[in-house]
Design a protein around this motif. Sequence first.
Motif, short mmCIF file in Angstrom:
data_model
loop_
_atom_site.label_atom_id
_atom_site.label_comp_id
_atom_site.label_asym_id
_atom_site.label_seq_id
_atom_site.Cartn_x
_atom_site.Cartn_y
_atom_site.Cartn_z
N ASN A 1 45.64 35.84 47.41
CA ASN A 1 44.49 35.97 46.51
C ASN A 1 44.53 35.00 45.33
OD1 ASN A 1 46.71 37.61 45.63
ND2 ASN A 1 45.38 38.60 44.14
N SER B 1 52.97 38.54 41.63
CA SER B 1 51.74 38.81 42.38
C SER B 1 51.83 40.13 43.14
CB SER B 1 51.48 37.68 43.37
OG SER B 1 52.53 37.62 44.31
N ASP C 1 46.86 43.21 42.82
CA ASP C 1 47.06 42.29 43.94
C ASP C 1 47.03 43.02 45.28
OD1 ASP C 1 47.54 39.73 42.48
OD2 ASP C 1 49.21 40.87 41.64
N PRO D 1 41.90 35.28 39.42
CA PRO D 1 42.94 36.29 39.55
C PRO D 1 44.13 36.09 38.61
CG PRO D 1 43.25 34.64 41.24
CD PRO D 1 42.04 34.21 40.43
N ARG E 1 48.23 39.55 32.81
CA ARG E 1 49.18 40.20 33.70
C ARG E 1 50.43 40.63 32.94
NH1 ARG E 1 48.99 39.33 39.30
NH2 ARG E 1 46.99 38.44 39.96
#
Lengths: 343, 264
Positions: free
Chosen positions: A35, A187, A192, A225, A266
């Motif tokens: 992704n 990830s 995710d 992302p 993140r």
Amino acid sequence: MKRTYLIVSLFFLTGFLACKKEVMETFAGFQRPTNFPEPAYHFATNKITKEGFELGRKLFYEVQLSANNTISCGSCHIQTAAFTHHGHALSHGIFDRMGTRNAPPIMNLAWNTSFMWDGGIVDLDLQSIAPITNHVEMDETMPNVLNKLRNSTVYPALFKKAWGSEEITSTGFLKALSQFMVMCVSSNSKYDSVMGNENGKVFTAEEQEGRVLVQQKCGACHTEPLFTDNRFRNNGLVPSSTNDEGRYLITQLDNDRYKFRVPSLRNLAYTAPYMHDGRLLTLDAVLDHYTSQVQATPNLDPLLQQGGIMGVQLTASERTKIKAFLNTLNDKSFLLDRRFAEQ
Amino acid sequence: MKKILIAVSAIALFVTSCKKDDTPEYNPNVKADLSVEFDNIAGSSDLQLNTGTYTNTAGESFKVTKLKYFVSNFKLTNVDGTVYTVPQAQSYFLVDESNSASHEALLSVPEGEYKTITFTLGVDSLRNTMDVSQRTGVLDVTGAAADMYWSWNSGYIFFKMDGTSPSSTAGGNVFQYHAGGFGGYSTPTVNNLKTITLDLTTRGTPKVKSGKDTNIHLMVDVLKVLGGTATMSFATTAMIHSPTGGVPLANNYASMISHDHTEN
């Protein structure tokens, strides 16, 4: 090959189950999560190998990189804090001198188009020189560091394994560190898993609504992302006591004053405090900033002053939803991945 | 003034007197040695690091403790008009006053007589953005160029002059004049690269031929760096550590170099 089997069986014997999975797999090199977009790092001029990565890891945790042999990269970029300097607003370095900025995570750097809060460094291969030669951080010189490694009993052999020659070269040194750093990919968050349709993972209704809100209110800058658009923006913080002018220090263009590189969202659970100088200690403080403390400093981003309203407006329930979604961006496995730990 | 006049006429005499019998046959397909000497001076004195005391245009006295600069991208124009560009790989030099071996840029050029020399003061954007593995020799940012590189703002320092002056209010009365800036990576920023072209015809053209040494002797005057288009004052500015800060310095160093003579 044989050696791999030997190591594998050794680990079985010692019953070190936590390591079992990764040791049994042969070194997979750099892998782009499905992704994620194409990385920005120039792998063509630095092919990732197991030996290069391992040399880089050893260097990352090597205290000889500092003038008094006490500080390594890992001293400020701590794995259990997603490679930030946990609990430190401003990173202290050698002789406990204080820096002026908060240490960002060593995380998904293969997608960075520049480094440091002001983007002053443009190639990850050149990054390591900055902390080593910085008076406040490691206070060493590069020629000295390379000489220390030349005189060590272990490094010539490790350089030979990685680069085919015992010679300690600047290129071998810098590229090995880059190999370690680009491999630090995070990830495996819930986000995710949902994006990758893993085992039918789905967001809760609250998380899903939070995601929509983040896309609407934050997503132009913190873009999925990776949750950054890699650009420089002013999000309306009051200038710090040191009057850090961010990107302006690099370009010296007036319209870059007080702009900083948009950080990722993140692993926020592990990387407090927040912002370039670590002034905000909690996510609530961050949301308070965006809802009620955005200042009209020069170059305040237009997105944060739409329709004459400063910042973004959020109801209490919207805040809860945003926090629920941000929580899905935490990747505990990144903190526990033995491959990235000091061996 | 008078001295220079005498020198000029002496050289002119010398050049004309040589001309008659000195018409060598050049083979442009053969490469020969040409050295370019960077002789650092302060006005009419030879520059002496640490010991010499000089006075700038602003009337402030000073000493120089360090002088280093990059010269690169050499080009020579033959008297017949053809231009020879020294290959990139052999075209970067770091002149360091404390190391006399570095004062000469050794070039290999086709045999011939040359009327102008052109080079860059600084390191061009191409080299500034090159992979670390290509940054060898004087461009090694972890070696020879370790103190000629801004690690926090990836880029070479083109020109560095450190010293002391009683007029400086910085600690230890030091001054540090560092200029760099090649125009920026993604955002266009200050460009302090200067292309310097020097006419060689008035003070002696180099006649390059294999089997002999030819030397172009250049004078590099630090007083001109402090007082050309901009008058630099240590009292006003003791520290220059950024591309923008370096602009007046760069405008000055663009004309700090002159051709003194040629040894054929």
